[in-house]
Design a protein around this motif. Structure first.
Motif, PDB file in Angstrom:
ATOM      1  N   TYR A 184       0.867  -1.190   0.000  1.00  0.00           N
ATOM      2  CA  TYR A 184       0.000   0.000   0.000  1.00  0.00           C
ATOM      3  C   TYR A 184       0.893   1.226   0.000  1.00  0.00           C
ATOM      4  O   TYR A 184       2.074   1.136   0.330  1.00  0.00           O
ATOM      5  CB  TYR A 184      -0.843   0.068   1.291  1.00  0.00           C
ATOM      6  N   GLU A 236     -11.790   5.612  -6.902  1.00  0.00           N
ATOM      7  CA  GLU A 236     -12.813   5.345  -5.894  1.00  0.00           C
ATOM      8  C   GLU A 236     -12.109   5.327  -4.562  1.00  0.00           C
ATOM      9  O   GLU A 236     -10.902   5.123  -4.490  1.00  0.00           O
ATOM     10  CB  GLU A 236     -13.523   4.001  -6.144  1.00  0.00           C
ATOM     11  N   ALA A 273     -13.078   4.193  -0.151  1.00  0.00           N
ATOM     12  CA  ALA A 273     -14.098   3.722   0.777  1.00  0.00           C
ATOM     13  C   ALA A 273     -13.526   3.696   2.183  1.00  0.00           C
ATOM     14  O   ALA A 273     -12.303   3.628   2.366  1.00  0.00           O
ATOM     15  CB  ALA A 273     -14.553   2.318   0.381  1.00  0.00           C
ATOM     16  N   THR A 308      -8.101   4.007  -4.550  1.00  0.00           N
ATOM     17  CA  THR A 308      -7.365   3.579  -5.747  1.00  0.00           C
ATOM     18  C   THR A 308      -6.852   4.800  -6.501  1.00  0.00           C
ATOM     19  O   THR A 308      -7.659   5.588  -7.012  1.00  0.00           O
ATOM     20  CB  THR A 308      -8.317   2.798  -6.690  1.00  0.00           C
ATOM     21  N   GLU A 332      -7.716  -5.093  -6.278  1.00  0.00           N
ATOM     22  CA  GLU A 332      -8.222  -6.046  -5.284  1.00  0.00           C
ATOM     23  C   GLU A 332      -8.847  -5.213  -4.175  1.00  0.00           C
ATOM     24  O   GLU A 332      -8.156  -4.757  -3.261  1.00  0.00           O
ATOM     25  CB  GLU A 332      -7.049  -6.886  -4.771  1.00  0.00           C
TER      26      GLU A 332
END
Ligand code: 5GP
Length: 209
Positions: A51, A70, A72, A81, A99
């Motif tokens: 990450y 996007e 979340a 992302t 993923e």
């Protein structure tokens, strides 16, 4: 030729990460998108590999800057992302794998209709439980939570383009390639849905929920 945007999600311990990794290692026309997150780095994770670990402030700035395809919130942390990487690779004809969890996947589909959503399942509730125990990542109560979460996650499968039962890695790799080149037999989704229903009913029975 544009690359395909492949969004993969699935039940816990479905093995989607292994399939994604194998595709990237085996073929040079697949790449994994690296997400940004505000969660703490875990043990062996590497910044910029697993990450991009960033602060909440930076994350907010990047939201405001329109940097994410996007994003979340998931169990108290943000995940997003990075858009520019995805666009650059797709334009270069490379298939990009995301993923990500299910709400994010549905958001991607909304903003980029050509995205292909793939939902992974283990073969059975028994296999799922065995994998969760054998990978030794979670303690008993976390395993129970993950198994219960599968009942909720299963509800999302119907929004996905393809549902794959990941029983054999080589078969799953072939299935993904067929999905990319448009030769996968979509009627197989019906069989996969039956397996998903059985997994959910077996979990409910075992956990009395
Ligand atoms: P973990 O913290 O276990 O690495 O990830 C938690 C969840 O967040 C997983 O389901 C993972 O797939 C998802 N996730 C990772 N990156 C992203 C992202 O960029 N966007 C979204 N929506 N979910 C992500």
């Amino acid at each position: 030729m544009q690359g395909k945007l492949l969004v993969i999600s699935g039940l816990s311990a479905a093995g989607k990460g292994t399939v994604a990794k194998a595709l990237v290692e085996k073929f040079d026309n697949y790449v994994l998108s690296i997400s940004a997150t505000t969660r703490e780095r875990r043990g062996s994770e590497v910044d910029g590999v697993d990450y991009f670990f960033i602060s909440r402030d930076d994350f907010k700035k990047r939201i405001d800057g329109g940097d994410f395809l996007e994003y979340a919130e998931y169990v108290g942390n943000f995940y997003g992302t990075p858009k520019s990487f995805v666009i650059e690779k797709l334009n270069a004809g490379i298939n990009v794998i995301l993923e990500i969890e299910m709400q994010g996947a549905l958001k991607v589909k909304k903003v980029y209709d050509e995205a292909v959503l793939v939902f992974f399942l283990p073969k059975s509730a028994k296999v799922q439980k065995e994998r969760l125990i054998n990978r030794k990542r979670d303690d008993e109560s976390q395993i129970k939570k993950r198994i219960q979460q599968a009942i909720i996650d299963a509800e999302y499968a119907k929004h996905y383009d393809y549902i794959l039962v990941n029983d054999d890695l080589e078969d799953s790799i072939k299935d993904m390639q067929k999905i990319v080149n448009g030769t996968y037999d979509k009627s197989k989704n019906i069989e996969s849905m039956k397996i998903l229903d059985k997994i959910v009913s077996d979990i409910r029975e075992e956990q009395n929920v």
